[in-house]
Design a protein around this motif. Sequence first.
Motif: not given
Length: 264
Positions: A178-199
């Motif tokens: 029901d609930t998902v926490f999503i964590g990531y570092p900031i790379w160059w003021a952007e989402l890391p590209p692999v986060m786009h793949s996941f999302l």
Amino acid sequence: MSPSSYLTRRRFVKTTAVLCASLAGAGALSACASDEAAAPEADSAPEPEPSAEPAPEAANQADTPAEPEPEPEPTPAGDGNVLVAYFSYPETTEASDPANLSTEEENSAVVVDGQIKGNNEFMADIIARETGADTFRILTTRSYPADHQGLIAQAQEEINAGDRPELAEPIPDLSGYDTVFIGYPIWWAELPPVMHSFLEQADLAGKQIYLFNSHGGSGNAGTKEEIKSILADATVSDDNFVVSRDAVANSEQDIVDWVRGLGF
């Protein structure tokens, strides 16, 4: 029925039988038989006498207004299954000494009980502990340099090219969460590209989403709004946890307070 009532009834039946016998010749037997069949059996419970007064219980029910149905309590944020999905990349190698990390290594990692963990892995573990969540580490088939300058150079190249790196592990079945926490570092003021793949591949429709990230000075850097756009069918909370990469190692209590403030 009391013994005296029972005897009285038997005497009545006997008397009726004698009377019916004497009236048989007069053609009145059918009427007598009808009366005897209607009589209750001896071991039947007597019918209550009719009363103009309502029974006490009925009277109480009539006089007492029905209690209103209690309103359902709000569902706490932690009700239901929870998942913590995160991307974490510590700038360390197998040769890194947990007791003697370099400055760049310390900026990207935390040492816990002699074990090196990436910043977002450290945060994910605390969130999972506080919520009882499952965890899923987002990995890519690509390799990244361990040195900081090499890493940021490759990250910038991927971001500029709009890359979607291949995931190394399949996304788990998310239907039970029901609930998902999503964590990531900031790379160059952007989402890391692999986060786009996941999302873009994860089915997160209808789920409650909470975000957490570590950064080198850019805070959210607009990533919350970007994730809201990608996950338009989910509910992405505005209350996310953001911490400088230099302060992650000392952020445990802040993370705990944040999670509990969400209702877990």
